[in-house]
Design a protein around this motif. Structure first.
Motif, PDB file in Angstrom:
ATOM      1  N   PRO A 204      18.812  36.872  13.473  1.00  0.00           N
ATOM      2  CA  PRO A 204      18.802  36.820  12.008  1.00  0.00           C
ATOM      3  C   PRO A 204      17.417  36.494  11.487  1.00  0.00           C
ATOM      4  O   PRO A 204      16.761  35.563  11.964  1.00  0.00           O
ATOM      5  CB  PRO A 204      19.797  35.704  11.688  1.00  0.00           C
ATOM      6  CG  PRO A 204      19.828  34.857  12.918  1.00  0.00           C
ATOM      7  CD  PRO A 204      19.609  35.795  14.069  1.00  0.00           C
ATOM      8  N   SER A 205      16.962  37.282  10.521  1.00  0.00           N
ATOM      9  CA  SER A 205      15.606  37.101  10.016  1.00  0.00           C
ATOM     10  C   SER A 205      15.572  36.488   8.634  1.00  0.00           C
ATOM     11  O   SER A 205      14.609  35.803   8.269  1.00  0.00           O
ATOM     12  CB  SER A 205      14.891  38.459   9.961  1.00  0.00           C
ATOM     13  OG  SER A 205      15.554  39.319   9.032  1.00  0.00           O
ATOM     14  N   GLY A 206      16.600  36.723   7.848  1.00  0.00           N
ATOM     15  CA  GLY A 206      16.610  36.235   6.484  1.00  0.00           C
ATOM     16  C   GLY A 206      15.567  36.878   5.608  1.00  0.00           C
ATOM     17  O   GLY A 206      15.253  36.373   4.522  1.00  0.00           O
ATOM     18  N   GLU A 207      15.019  38.015   6.032  1.00  0.00           N
ATOM     19  CA  GLU A 207      13.912  38.631   5.302  1.00  0.00           C
ATOM     20  C   GLU A 207      14.336  39.741   4.360  1.00  0.00           C
ATOM     21  O   GLU A 207      13.539  40.205   3.530  1.00  0.00           O
ATOM     22  CB  GLU A 207      12.899  39.217   6.298  1.00  0.00           C
ATOM     23  CG  GLU A 207      13.451  40.367   7.132  1.00  0.00           C
ATOM     24  CD  GLU A 207      12.450  40.890   8.149  1.00  0.00           C
ATOM     25  OE1 GLU A 207      11.561  41.650   7.749  1.00  0.00           O
ATOM     26  OE2 GLU A 207      12.556  40.513   9.325  1.00  0.00           O
ATOM     27  N   TYR A 208      15.578  40.177   4.449  1.00  0.00           N
ATOM     28  CA  TYR A 208      15.999  41.341   3.660  1.00  0.00           C
ATOM     29  C   TYR A 208      16.573  40.921   2.314  1.00  0.00           C
ATOM     30  O   TYR A 208      17.158  39.844   2.159  1.00  0.00           O
ATOM     31  CB  TYR A 208      17.024  42.165   4.437  1.00  0.00           C
ATOM     32  CG  TYR A 208      16.415  42.809   5.659  1.00  0.00           C
ATOM     33  CD1 TYR A 208      15.663  43.969   5.554  1.00  0.00           C
ATOM     34  CD2 TYR A 208      16.563  42.231   6.917  1.00  0.00           C
ATOM     35  CE1 TYR A 208      15.071  44.547   6.663  1.00  0.00           C
ATOM     36  CE2 TYR A 208      15.981  42.804   8.037  1.00  0.00           C
ATOM     37  CZ  TYR A 208      15.235  43.962   7.899  1.00  0.00           C
ATOM     38  OH  TYR A 208      14.644  44.516   9.010  1.00  0.00           O
ATOM     39  N   ASP A 209      16.395  41.811   1.337  1.00  0.00           N
ATOM     40  CA  ASP A 209      17.010  41.607   0.023  1.00  0.00           C
ATOM     41  C   ASP A 209      18.476  42.000   0.056  1.00  0.00           C
ATOM     42  O   ASP A 209      19.284  41.454  -0.700  1.00  0.00           O
ATOM     43  CB  ASP A 209      16.283  42.450  -1.037  1.00  0.00           C
ATOM     44  CG  ASP A 209      14.828  42.051  -1.185  1.00  0.00           C
ATOM     45  OD1 ASP A 209      14.557  40.846  -1.354  1.00  0.00           O
ATOM     46  OD2 ASP A 209      13.957  42.950  -1.121  1.00  0.00           O
ATOM     47  N   CYS A 210      18.807  42.945   0.916  1.00  0.00           N
ATOM     48  CA  CYS A 210      20.188  43.413   1.008  1.00  0.00           C
ATOM     49  C   CYS A 210      20.521  43.801   2.437  1.00  0.00           C
ATOM     50  O   CYS A 210      19.713  44.456   3.111  1.00  0.00           O
ATOM     51  CB  CYS A 210      20.419  44.620   0.087  1.00  0.00           C
ATOM     52  SG  CYS A 210      22.071  45.348   0.226  1.00  0.00           S
ATOM     53  N   CYS A 211      21.694  43.407   2.882  1.00  0.00           N
ATOM     54  CA  CYS A 211      22.265  43.930   4.118  1.00  0.00           C
ATOM     55  C   CYS A 211      23.409  44.843   3.705  1.00  0.00           C
ATOM     56  O   CYS A 211      24.403  44.386   3.127  1.00  0.00           O
ATOM     57  CB  CYS A 211      22.762  42.797   5.008  1.00  0.00           C
ATOM     58  SG  CYS A 211      23.484  43.392   6.565  1.00  0.00           S
ATOM     59  N   LEU A 212      23.260  46.120   3.976  1.00  0.00           N
ATOM     60  CA  LEU A 212      24.206  47.143   3.524  1.00  0.00           C
ATOM     61  C   LEU A 212      25.114  47.569   4.673  1.00  0.00           C
ATOM     62  O   LEU A 212      24.644  47.985   5.734  1.00  0.00           O
ATOM     63  CB  LEU A 212      23.434  48.353   2.985  1.00  0.00           C
ATOM     64  CG  LEU A 212      24.254  49.582   2.590  1.00  0.00           C
ATOM     65  CD1 LEU A 212      25.253  49.240   1.487  1.00  0.00           C
ATOM     66  CD2 LEU A 212      23.319  50.711   2.143  1.00  0.00           C
ATOM     67  N   LEU A 213      26.415  47.470   4.439  1.00  0.00           N
ATOM     68  CA  LEU A 213      27.431  47.916   5.390  1.00  0.00           C
ATOM     69  C   LEU A 213      28.195  49.052   4.727  1.00  0.00           C
ATOM     70  O   LEU A 213      29.252  48.858   4.122  1.00  0.00           O
ATOM     71  CB  LEU A 213      28.368  46.758   5.739  1.00  0.00           C
ATOM     72  CG  LEU A 213      27.693  45.547   6.382  1.00  0.00           C
ATOM     73  CD1 LEU A 213      28.523  44.293   6.184  1.00  0.00           C
ATOM     74  CD2 LEU A 213      27.435  45.800   7.864  1.00  0.00           C
ATOM     75  N   ASN A 214      27.631  50.244   4.802  1.00  0.00           N
ATOM     76  CA  ASN A 214      28.214  51.409   4.138  1.00  0.00           C
ATOM     77  C   ASN A 214      28.956  52.262   5.160  1.00  0.00           C
ATOM     78  O   ASN A 214      28.337  52.827   6.057  1.00  0.00           O
ATOM     79  CB  ASN A 214      27.113  52.245   3.463  1.00  0.00           C
ATOM     80  CG  ASN A 214      27.675  53.488   2.809  1.00  0.00           C
ATOM     81  OD1 ASN A 214      28.715  53.434   2.163  1.00  0.00           O
ATOM     82  ND2 ASN A 214      26.998  54.615   2.990  1.00  0.00           N
ATOM     83  N   GLY A 215      30.267  52.316   5.050  1.00  0.00           N
ATOM     84  CA  GLY A 215      31.056  53.076   6.016  1.00  0.00           C
ATOM     85  C   GLY A 215      30.963  52.491   7.403  1.00  0.00           C
ATOM     86  O   GLY A 215      31.070  53.207   8.392  1.00  0.00           O
ATOM     87  N   ALA A 216      30.775  51.180   7.506  1.00  0.00           N
ATOM     88  CA  ALA A 216      30.502  50.554   8.803  1.00  0.00           C
ATOM     89  C   ALA A 216      31.396  49.382   9.128  1.00  0.00           C
ATOM     90  O   ALA A 216      31.650  49.098  10.302  1.00  0.00           O
ATOM     91  CB  ALA A 216      29.041  50.101   8.862  1.00  0.00           C
ATOM     92  N   SER A 217      31.869  48.647   8.131  1.00  0.00           N
ATOM     93  CA  SER A 217      32.535  47.371   8.420  1.00  0.00           C
ATOM     94  C   SER A 217      33.828  47.542   9.198  1.00  0.00           C
ATOM     95  O   SER A 217      34.249  46.630   9.925  1.00  0.00           O
ATOM     96  CB  SER A 217      32.802  46.601   7.123  1.00  0.00           C
ATOM     97  OG  SER A 217      33.778  47.250   6.333  1.00  0.00           O
ATOM     98  N   GLN A 218      34.475  48.713   9.098  1.00  0.00           N
ATOM     99  CA  GLN A 218      35.741  48.908   9.811  1.00  0.00           C
ATOM    100  C   GLN A 218      35.559  48.993  11.322  1.00  0.00           C
ATOM    101  O   GLN A 218      36.535  48.936  12.073  1.00  0.00           O
ATOM    102  CB  GLN A 218      36.470  50.163   9.304  1.00  0.00           C
ATOM    103  CG  GLN A 218      35.814  51.480   9.629  1.00  0.00           C
ATOM    104  CD  GLN A 218      34.877  51.953   8.534  1.00  0.00           C
ATOM    105  OE1 GLN A 218      34.195  51.148   7.896  1.00  0.00           O
ATOM    106  NE2 GLN A 218      34.842  53.250   8.305  1.00  0.00           N
TER     107      GLN A 218
END
Length: 312
Positions: A204-218
């Motif tokens: 974990p970097s904590g450097e991103y503004d957004c972590c996007l889980l698009n069509g992925a969480s399932q």
């Protein structure tokens, strides 16, 4: 590989087309579910994919199934212990490294036949409704800031939408378990960075503004573990965005038909609140996730799922 044949049928219960937005058999442009528009550049079928397609009489779905089965046979020889873990998974539902390998091989097979599915270059093949949905997902993600971690990026199809919404290609990282998908994404979008990686194994970097889980969480069985990792990847005030352009009902169907690959459904509003409390997040109102939609957007997301959780 006779002993594995029944299990492979479970893994492909809905056939590979279940992982796609539409059937390719009518010559329509198709996209991996939840990912968005076609990539700006297309690669050609490799020699093995061409051979299987010829043997299948031009039937892309049949060739894709055969490609997956061949990959499973190769796995039985190259990594017998991992293959055995797949075969012996309780209830036919592998976990850990075995499930990650299954997802990798599944999407490798999908990626191998993207060029054969007559996908449109750019957005000319997208309906107005699909374009609005994909743009809403990109807007929700990029409104948090230009640095986006795109988990399950596929062939990078969402990147052009993210860039138009304000993301920065130089601060974007797309990751996927499928090496074929990552190669396709890198070829299509050379200005951005793509990496083959298991999200839950990233530091974990904590450097991103957004972590996007698009069509992925399932594809993650443990939603708490997933959201916790996503929260660790973003800065204070950043967002975790969970999305699927075809909605919660579609993903529920994926989960019922192919639970070995699609391990979970999309989080309900009640589960979202529980996950947010557990991981120091705040569930944003539906209107803030997708402003100005008609009818108004809801967090249930039956036909279009888009939720954002802000890190406190």
């Amino acid at each position: 590989c006779c002993r594995a044949s029944a299990w492979i049928l479970i893994a492909l219960a809905a056939d590979p087309a279940a992982a796609l937005a539409a059937s390719p058999r009518k010559g329509k442009a198709t996209r991996p579910s939840g990912f968005g528009a076609a990539a700006s550049k297309q690669t050609s079928l490799d020699a093995a994919a061409k051979r299987l397609l010829k043997e299948a009489g031009g039937d892309v779905d049949a060739a894709q199934e055969k490609s997956f089965q061949n990959a499973m046979r190769a796995l039985s020889r190259s990594e017998p212990e991992l293959f055995e873990a797949l075969m012996e998974a309780k209830g036919g539902l592998p976990t850990g490294a075995a499930h990650a390998k299954l997802v990798e091989l599944f999407w490798d097979a999908v990626a191998a036949y993207i060029p054969a599915r007559q996908r449109s270059v750019g957005e000319s093949g997208m309906s107005a409704k699909a374009r609005r949905q994909i743009d809403a997902i990109a807007g929700c993600a990029a409104s948090a800031g230009p640095a986006v971690l795109d988990v399950g990026c596929g062939d990078g199809a969402l990147l052009p939408h993210l860039l138009r919404a304000g993301a920065d290609a130089g601060r974007y990282l797309g990751i996927d378990l499928s090496a074929r998908m990552v190669a396709a994404a890198a070829a299509a979008h050379p200005a951005a960075t793509f990496r083959r990686a298991d999200f839950l194994e990233l530091d974990p970097s904590g450097e991103y503004d957004c972590c996007l889980l698009n069509g992925a969480s399932q594809f993650f069985a443990d939603q708490s573990c997933l959201v916790g990792a996503a929260a660790a990847a973003v800065r204070s005030g950043g967002r975790v965005v969970i999305a699927h352009a075809q909605g919660a009902a579609f993903v529920a169907g994926e989960h019922r038909g192919n639970p070995a690959v699609a391990r979970s459904c999309l989080p309900t509003p009640a589960l979202l609140e529980s996950l947010a409390e557990e991981h120091g997040l705040q569930v944003l109102p539906a209107e803030e996730c997708a402003p100005g939609r008609t009818p108004p957007h809801t967090l249930e997301g039956h036909d279009f799922y888009l939720v954002a959780l802000r890190k406190k």
